[in-house]
Structures are given as C-alpha cells and as structure tokens.
Design an enzyme around this catalytic site. Structure first.
Site, PDB file in Angstrom:
ATOM      1  N   PRO A  88     102.015  43.469 -27.050  1.00  0.00           N
ATOM      2  CA  PRO A  88     101.888  42.292 -28.306  1.00  0.00           C
ATOM      3  C   PRO A  88     100.172  41.731 -29.442  1.00  0.00           C
ATOM      4  CG  PRO A  88     102.514  41.540 -26.068  1.00  0.00           C
ATOM      5  CD  PRO A  88     101.270  42.590 -26.172  1.00  0.00           C
ATOM      6  N   GLU A 115     103.038  40.984 -16.537  1.00  0.00           N
ATOM      7  CA  GLU A 115     102.169  40.082 -17.994  1.00  0.00           C
ATOM      8  C   GLU A 115     101.464  40.692 -18.362  1.00  0.00           C
ATOM      9  OE1 GLU A 115     103.679  37.087 -17.087  1.00  0.00           O
ATOM     10  OE2 GLU A 115     104.265  37.722 -16.229  1.00  0.00           O
ATOM     11  N   ARG A 152     110.640  60.577 -38.377  1.00  0.00           N
ATOM     12  CA  ARG A 152     111.515  60.816 -39.371  1.00  0.00           C
ATOM     13  C   ARG A 152     110.289  61.456 -40.349  1.00  0.00           C
ATOM     14  NH1 ARG A 152     111.746  57.104 -42.383  1.00  0.00           N
ATOM     15  NH2 ARG A 152     113.546  57.239 -43.285  1.00  0.00           N
ATOM     16  N   ASP A 167     112.349  56.121 -49.962  1.00  0.00           N
ATOM     17  CA  ASP A 167     113.169  54.126 -48.906  1.00  0.00           C
ATOM     18  C   ASP A 167     111.968  53.435 -48.891  1.00  0.00           C
ATOM     19  OD1 ASP A 167     114.926  55.717 -47.727  1.00  0.00           O
ATOM     20  OD2 ASP A 167     114.123  56.351 -44.752  1.00  0.00           O
TER      21      ASP A 167
HETATM   22  C1  4G3 Z   1     101.173  44.457 -21.767  1.00  0.00           C
HETATM   23  C2  4G3 Z   1     104.970  45.143 -26.331  1.00  0.00           C
HETATM   24  C3  4G3 Z   1     102.900  44.437 -22.202  1.00  0.00           C
HETATM   25  C4  4G3 Z   1     101.285  42.878 -21.894  1.00  0.00           C
HETATM   26  C5  4G3 Z   1     104.883  45.470 -25.356  1.00  0.00           C
HETATM   27  C6  4G3 Z   1     103.501  42.115 -22.392  1.00  0.00           C
HETATM   28  C7  4G3 Z   1     105.902  42.934 -26.570  1.00  0.00           C
HETATM   29  C8  4G3 Z   1     105.654  44.443 -27.331  1.00  0.00           C
HETATM   30  C9  4G3 Z   1     103.747  43.887 -22.462  1.00  0.00           C
HETATM   31  C10 4G3 Z   1     102.493  42.142 -22.311  1.00  0.00           C
HETATM   32  C11 4G3 Z   1     106.162  43.886 -24.884  1.00  0.00           C
HETATM   33  C12 4G3 Z   1     104.847  44.142 -28.964  1.00  0.00           C
HETATM   34  C13 4G3 Z   1     105.183  44.252 -22.012  1.00  0.00           C
HETATM   35  N1  4G3 Z   1     105.764  43.259 -25.995  1.00  0.00           N
HETATM   36  N2  4G3 Z   1     105.040  43.241 -30.006  1.00  0.00           N
HETATM   37  N3  4G3 Z   1     105.902  43.582 -23.669  1.00  0.00           N
HETATM   38  O1  4G3 Z   1     104.579  45.807 -29.863  1.00  0.00           O
HETATM   39  O2  4G3 Z   1     101.794  40.738 -22.728  1.00  0.00           O
END
Ligand code: 4G3
Length: 225
Positions: A88, A115, A152, A167
């Site tokens: 994230p 986490e 794609r 698209d």
């Molecule tokens: C690392 C990516 C991995 C830290 C992974 C959570 C959402 C996304 C994860 C963490 C994820 C995204 C695994 N969730 N928004 N979960 O791309 O806090």
C-alpha cells in the site's frame, strides 16, 4: 513475450486469471509466461515459518528476508528482471504504469501478507507499486491486476474485437455511452444519431459525450490532458 514470476504464499489464488480465456490463450500462444513460486518452500526453519514478530515489540507479524531472498535468487536471470514489491506504500498504479511495464521482458512480482515486509526486503527490488488506497489481505490481487492489465497491452493478446487503444484512459477520457440491440428496451430507446448512418455526426456525438462524462465523473483526468 513477457515473462512474469510471482512470489506468493498462495499460488492457487492465480488459477482463476490464468484459466480465463484471454490470458490462457496468451500463454498458449507464447505471448506471456507466468510462473508461481511459493517462497515458503525456501524457509529453512523447522515449521517452514516465513514471518516473525517485529523487533521492538508490538502486534502482528513481519515477513522475514531469507525465504524471499533465496526464492528471488532461485529465479533464472533475476538480476536483469524488473522486481516489484506490492504494498500500500508503493507508487500508485495507473494505465501509464501498465504501459511502462508492458515494455519489460521479465517482471518479478513479490506478494506479501501479514503486517508487512522486513524493511531490508525493499533493497532487493527496483519498484514498489500500490493498486489503490485500500488494504487487502495480501499482494496477490494487486499482482493479478498488474499481470492482467500489462498482458492485454502485449501485441496479439487481444483480438480486434476485444479492443485496446480506444479504451478509456488511453486518451485520458472516459468512454462514451454505448448501445446494442434491441433499439427499444422497456421504452428506453437508443439516441437517434447512432442509427442515422451519418458517421461524421456519430463521431462528433461520441467525442462530446466522452468529454461530458469525463467532466461529470473524473474532472481530474482532464487536468492530465
Ligand atoms: C505489505 C498491496 C503488504 C504491507 C498489498 C500489506 C493492498 C495493496 C500488504 C501491508 C496489500 C495495494 C499486503 N494491500 N493497495 N496487502 O496495492 O500493509
């Protein structure tokens, strides 16, 4: 040919997209290749653990370096691949990033759970991507979104009737309203211009509707134009 290697604790999650008709056909036609690697197999610990509690204390578990490092280094030519961590905290994924990735010939995607990753894992990769501002239980769905959206764009993956460059997002405009038979559905009819046969008028209508819809729903895209 673009080669994807995916490090994941849940390789079965990918069965769906790889058995879907378009990606399945792309694999059969040697346009893409997807290999799954369960990094748990690289754990040297008695219970095959891949995570542990954080130094400094606190709740949750953190993915440890050794299994991911060893799994990564078991992949042929890993040193020349574009290595991506799905988190994230990464740069935001867009169609422009998909286009950039579609020019690579080898992409390694690392999916985490729990986490997060031990910070030192960041030094193994070239790129860190987020598919949006929300948290998932793992990086698998983001990895699948990348595999699908990049594939794609590879010439030959989509057939003519499956469309690509017209698209949404290719021109930073949303698509115009579209209709097909029947002409009248429960009293809701198709705009007359679309059955007029006047292609100049039709093109003009579509451009206007595209612009109108983008203004209403995604004014931020017009700023990018
Ligand atoms: C690392 C990516 C991995 C830290 C992974 C959570 C959402 C996304 C994860 C963490 C994820 C995204 C695994 N969730 N928004 N979960 O791309 O806090």
């Amino acid at each position: 040919m673009i080669n994807f290697d995916c490090l994941t604790l849940f390789p079965e999650m990918f069965n769906g997209i790889l058995e879907d008709s378009i990606l399945k056909r792309a694999i059969e036609n040697n346009l893409i290749e997807v290999k799954l690697h369960n990094f748990r197999e690289f754990s040297t610990l008695k219970h095959k653990n891949v995570d542990d509690s954080p130094y400094g204390g606190g709740a949750g578990m953190v993915l440890m370096c050794p299994p991911i490092y060893d799994c990564l280094h078991s992949i042929e030519n890993n040193e020349n691949a574009h290595k991506i961590l799905l988190t994230p905290q990464g740069r935001k994924y867009t169609q422009d990033v998909a286009k950039e990735l579609s020019k690579k010939d080898h992409i390694i995607l690392i999916c985490g759970h729990y986490e997060g990753f031990d910070e030192r894992i960041r030094s193994f990769v070239d790129d860190e991507i987020s598919v949006g501002d929300y948290i998932l239980t793992g990086g698998e769905i983001p990895a699948m979104a990348i595999i699908d959206s990049v594939s794609r764009l590879i010439p030959g993956v989509l057939h003519n009737d499956e469309s690509a460059p017209t698209d949404s997002f290719e021109n930073n405009l949303l698509e115009c309203p579209q209709y097909t038979k029947p002409f009248d559905f429960m009293g809701m009819t198709v705009p007359e211009v679309l059955v007029s046969g006047n292609h100049q008028e039709i093109d003009k209508w579509r451009k206007e509707e595209s612009l109108k819809r983008t203004k209403e729903r995604r004014n931020d895209l017009l700023d990018k134009k």
